[in-house]
Write a protein that holds these residues in place. Structure first.
Motif, PDB file in Angstrom:
ATOM      1  N   ASN A   1      12.073  -6.756   6.699  1.00 45.71           N
ATOM      2  CA  ASN A   1      11.076  -5.803   6.463  1.00 45.71           C
ATOM      3  C   ASN A   1      11.646  -4.419   6.653  1.00 45.71           C
ATOM      4  O   ASN A   1      11.276  -3.547   5.632  1.00 45.71           O
ATOM      5  CB  ASN A   1       9.857  -5.969   7.330  1.00 45.71           C
ATOM      6  N   LEU A   2      12.271  -3.795   7.608  1.00 45.21           N
ATOM      7  CA  LEU A   2      12.676  -2.713   7.722  1.00 45.21           C
ATOM      8  C   LEU A   2      13.860  -2.311   6.810  1.00 45.21           C
ATOM      9  O   LEU A   2      13.684  -1.350   6.028  1.00 45.21           O
ATOM     10  CB  LEU A   2      13.480  -2.884   9.085  1.00 45.21           C
ATOM     11  N   CYS A   3      14.702  -3.240   6.325  1.00 49.06           N
ATOM     12  CA  CYS A   3      15.569  -2.938   5.372  1.00 49.06           C
ATOM     13  C   CYS A   3      14.793  -2.759   4.138  1.00 49.06           C
ATOM     14  O   CYS A   3      15.339  -2.074   3.249  1.00 49.06           O
ATOM     15  CB  CYS A   3      16.537  -4.187   5.210  1.00 49.06           C
ATOM     16  N   ILE A   4      13.819  -3.358   3.617  1.00 43.91           N
ATOM     17  CA  ILE A   4      13.106  -3.473   2.521  1.00 43.91           C
ATOM     18  C   ILE A   4      12.338  -2.115   2.595  1.00 43.91           C
ATOM     19  O   ILE A   4      12.226  -1.411   1.332  1.00 43.91           O
ATOM     20  CB  ILE A   4      12.280  -4.500   2.242  1.00 43.91           C
ATOM     21  N   PHE A   5      12.068  -1.578   3.594  1.00 45.55           N
ATOM     22  CA  PHE A   5      11.374  -0.440   3.616  1.00 45.55           C
ATOM     23  C   PHE A   5      12.200   0.754   3.274  1.00 45.55           C
ATOM     24  O   PHE A   5      11.999   1.669   2.513  1.00 45.55           O
ATOM     25  CB  PHE A   5      10.607  -0.023   5.058  1.00 45.55           C
ATOM     26  N   ILE A   6      13.375   0.629   3.907  1.00 45.47           N
ATOM     27  CA  ILE A   6      14.259   1.674   3.667  1.00 45.47           C
ATOM     28  C   ILE A   6      14.714   1.651   2.327  1.00 45.47           C
ATOM     29  O   ILE A   6      15.002   2.704   1.717  1.00 45.47           O
ATOM     30  CB  ILE A   6      15.569   1.277   4.651  1.00 45.47           C
TER      31      ILE A   6
ATOM     32  N   VAL B   1      14.655   4.928  -0.038  1.00 43.98           N
ATOM     33  CA  VAL B   1      15.695   5.569  -0.799  1.00 43.98           C
ATOM     34  C   VAL B   1      15.777   5.458  -2.296  1.00 43.98           C
ATOM     35  O   VAL B   1      16.134   6.676  -3.012  1.00 43.98           O
ATOM     36  CB  VAL B   1      16.938   4.638  -0.455  1.00 43.98           C
ATOM     37  N   ALA B   2      15.087   4.351  -2.982  1.00 40.27           N
ATOM     38  CA  ALA B   2      15.151   4.334  -4.474  1.00 40.27           C
ATOM     39  C   ALA B   2      14.111   5.505  -4.771  1.00 40.27           C
ATOM     40  O   ALA B   2      14.181   6.011  -5.996  1.00 40.27           O
ATOM     41  CB  ALA B   2      14.540   2.911  -4.682  1.00 40.27           C
TER      42      ALA B   2
ATOM     43  N   MET C   1      12.705  -0.330  -7.084  1.00 39.82           N
ATOM     44  CA  MET C   1      11.346   0.017  -6.397  1.00 39.82           C
ATOM     45  C   MET C   1      10.675  -1.377  -6.736  1.00 39.82           C
ATOM     46  O   MET C   1      10.134  -2.210  -5.831  1.00 39.82           O
ATOM     47  CB  MET C   1      10.794   1.142  -6.775  1.00 39.82           C
ATOM     48  N   GLY C   2      10.757  -1.783  -7.987  1.00 39.71           N
ATOM     49  CA  GLY C   2      10.104  -3.012  -8.541  1.00 39.71           C
ATOM     50  C   GLY C   2      10.493  -4.468  -7.766  1.00 39.71           C
ATOM     51  O   GLY C   2       9.785  -5.192  -7.419  1.00 39.71           O
TER      52      GLY C   2
ATOM     53  N   LEU D   1       0.714  -1.162  -0.110  1.00 32.71           N
ATOM     54  CA  LEU D   1      -0.137   0.128  -0.041  1.00 32.71           C
ATOM     55  C   LEU D   1       1.009   1.358  -0.145  1.00 32.71           C
ATOM     56  O   LEU D   1       0.699   2.196  -0.996  1.00 32.71           O
ATOM     57  CB  LEU D   1      -0.818   0.043   1.221  1.00 32.71           C
ATOM     58  N   THR D   2       1.690   1.355   0.905  1.00 36.33           N
ATOM     59  CA  THR D   2       2.882   2.361   0.814  1.00 36.33           C
ATOM     60  C   THR D   2       3.496   2.555  -0.634  1.00 36.33           C
ATOM     61  O   THR D   2       3.463   3.946  -1.128  1.00 36.33           O
ATOM     62  CB  THR D   2       3.820   2.261   2.025  1.00 36.33           C
ATOM     63  N   ALA D   3       4.030   1.347  -0.999  1.00 40.56           N
ATOM     64  CA  ALA D   3       4.929   1.464  -2.298  1.00 40.56           C
ATOM     65  C   ALA D   3       3.949   2.063  -3.569  1.00 40.56           C
ATOM     66  O   ALA D   3       4.319   3.099  -4.065  1.00 40.56           O
ATOM     67  CB  ALA D   3       5.437   0.080  -2.523  1.00 40.56           C
ATOM     68  N   HIS D   4       2.594   1.691  -3.511  1.00 35.74           N
ATOM     69  CA  HIS D   4       1.761   1.936  -4.489  1.00 35.74           C
ATOM     70  C   HIS D   4       1.166   3.491  -4.549  1.00 35.74           C
ATOM     71  O   HIS D   4       0.831   4.136  -5.218  1.00 35.74           O
ATOM     72  CB  HIS D   4       0.691   0.946  -4.866  1.00 35.74           C
ATOM     73  N   THR D   5       0.996   3.891  -2.982  1.00 40.86           N
ATOM     74  CA  THR D   5       0.512   5.098  -2.704  1.00 40.86           C
ATOM     75  C   THR D   5       1.460   6.159  -3.218  1.00 40.86           C
ATOM     76  O   THR D   5       1.170   7.269  -3.727  1.00 40.86           O
ATOM     77  CB  THR D   5       0.123   5.081  -1.468  1.00 40.86           C
ATOM     78  N   ILE D   6       2.787   6.040  -2.754  1.00 44.02           N
ATOM     79  CA  ILE D   6       3.810   7.115  -2.910  1.00 44.02           C
ATOM     80  C   ILE D   6       4.021   7.039  -4.576  1.00 44.02           C
ATOM     81  O   ILE D   6       4.419   8.378  -4.981  1.00 44.02           O
ATOM     82  CB  ILE D   6       5.094   6.817  -2.260  1.00 44.02           C
ATOM     83  N   TYR D   7       3.961   6.045  -5.262  1.00 48.30           N
ATOM     84  CA  TYR D   7       4.499   5.925  -6.874  1.00 48.30           C
ATOM     85  C   TYR D   7       3.039   6.786  -7.513  1.00 48.30           C
ATOM     86  O   TYR D   7       3.528   7.552  -8.127  1.00 48.30           O
ATOM     87  CB  TYR D   7       4.285   4.586  -6.928  1.00 48.30           C
ATOM     88  N   VAL D   8       2.117   6.362  -7.066  1.00 46.39           N
ATOM     89  CA  VAL D   8       0.929   7.085  -7.694  1.00 46.39           C
ATOM     90  C   VAL D   8       0.872   8.631  -7.391  1.00 46.39           C
ATOM     91  O   VAL D   8       0.809   9.480  -8.119  1.00 46.39           O
ATOM     92  CB  VAL D   8      -0.545   6.535  -7.273  1.00 46.39           C
TER      93      VAL D   8
END
Length: 414
Positions: A272-277, A281-282, A353-354, A207-214
């Motif tokens: 999970n924290l590393c993937i969020f970071i 960053v990306a 990001m992908g 949800l975070t990834a797609h929200t910030i992308y859109v």
């Protein structure tokens, strides 16, 4: 074109029927799949209702007017773009919440009707592509045709199709594909919440990834007219199919996988924290790199204006005296900001990001990684096409530019 029709059905079938495990193509029970995936009026109303909703608001709501890049084949004419995507976006978000809470049209019904909506989207996109191509030829508005019917149909015949003030190419790319992708992910999250009573960490990530992308596309819509897709690519089957059907229904597979697996995906908190970071960053480098380049073009074109949209990240706009390489073709190539370190850093960050979309799902299936592999191959192909076009346009100046900015994707490596 044939494979692009098979991909979404195949992976949906694996998610739905084989516990996310890949099966041989000839082992797929297509008759069973079709029983679920055949179009119906509910799917038609959902998909076409979304298209009409976005189209009406995109057409009617006042926004910031921006000029596109000058069109060489029309004597330097600049098209006007009504950039109101951020307004529509902020209208849509609370409306989704209201419809869900009241039960009038809960977003979870997108997932419940996923396969039939996919079929409607595929049929509609092909009809649009066929009509657009033959209408363009009939009206004499074709542009840069190769002479090969299949290739021209695939790549398109028209450059800037419009319905009144609504630019159809920009509309489908910015408003339809990515917003529908967000809605599909939100739908999977709603289904997970309805069943578990909470949303898992991987689903929060998606949800975070797609929200910030859109949101990035919505807030920076004025930069889109100067992008490759809008100022150069024609509106053919490739862009029409993938924006109306392919992007939302293929790129959401990680979200569907997370919903299907639920609590089975149990990676350590530090992972999970590393993937969020890595995602953030990306995203920062992708957003600011895109902003730097497109705003540089807009400044040279005399169309740049500051917009108060959120979030405007630091270092997203270069100074007026940004370093650039002047060419005999009349254009100026940016060699400042992030673009002084790599020629396609935005591609690297987009692909990264992908990759995070897959990594957050763990390693139990190939399906969440399909988007990363597919996007990586597409980006490499696009890079070569872009380089060939630039080499033809700039000639020896392109060689000088490549010597100035030595690296393509990763500074210091490649």
């Amino acid at each position: 074109m044939i494979i692009s029709h098979i991909i979404p059905y195949y992976y949906w079938y694996c998610l739905e029927f084989t516990d996310s495990k890949l099966v041989w193509f000839w082992d797929v029970d297509w008759s069973a799949a079709w029983e679920i995936a055949q179009p119906n009026w509910t799917a038609f109303n959902i998909y076409m209702g979304f298209i009409v909703y976005e189209g009406v608001l995109g057409w009617l709501i006042p926004g910031d007017l921006y000029e596109g890049l000058p069109l060489e084949h029309e004597g330097g004419k600049k098209l006007i773009y009504n950039c109101n995507a951020i307004h529509v976006w902020y209208i849509t978000l609370p409306l989704i919440g209201i419809l869900y809470v009241t039960g009038i049209a809960p977003v979870s019904m997108l997932y419940d009707n996923f396969a039939p909506i996919l079929t409607v989207a595929i049929i509609f996109s092909n009809l649009v592509a066929i009509f657009t191509y033959f209408y363009t030829i009939a009206t004499g508005n074709e542009h840069r045709l190769s002479g090969s019917f299949l290739y021209d149909f695939f790549m398109g015949a028209v450059l800037n199709p419009r319905l009144g003030s609504l630019d159809l190419k920009m509309f489908t790319e910015a408003r339809i594909s990515w917003v529908l992708l967000f809605l599909l992910t939100l739908s999977a999250a709603a289904k997970q919440y309805e069943e578990l009573g909470y949303i898992t960490t991987p689903m929060i990530f998606m949800l975070t990834a797609h929200t910030i992308y859109v949101n990035a596309i919505m807030k920076g819509e004025e930069c889109v007219p100067s992008s490759w897709d809008i100022f150069y690519e024609k509106w053919g089957w490739l862009l029409i199919y993938w924006n109306l059907a392919g992007v939302p229904f293929v790129y959401c597979f990680s979200s569907i996988y997370i919903y299907k697996k639920g609590e089975e995906i149990n990676m350590p908190w530090w992972y999970n924290l590393c993937i969020f970071i890595l995602l953030f960053v990306a995203y920062y480098f992708w957003d600011t790199a895109q902003s730097q380049r497109n705003r540089f073009r807009m400044k040279k074109n005399g169309t740049f204006r500051e917009r108060k949209t959120f979030p405007q990240l630091p270092y997203g706009t270069l100074p007026d005296n940004a370093k650039c390489l002047k060419t005999k073709a009349g254009s100026e190539l940016l060699v400042d900001g992030w673009w002084a370190y790599a020629r396609k850093l935005n591609y690297t960050m987009d692909t990264t990001m992908g990759l995070t979309w897959g990594l957050i799902c763990g390693f139990g299936s190939f399906i969440p990684y399909f988007y990363f592999i597919f996007f990586f191959c597409m980006i490499i192909h696009r890079y070569h096409r872009d380089s060939e076009r630039c080499k033809r346009k700039y000639k020896e100046d392109w060689d000088k530019y490549c010597e100035t900015v030595k690296y393509i994707f990763i500074p210091g490596i490649i």
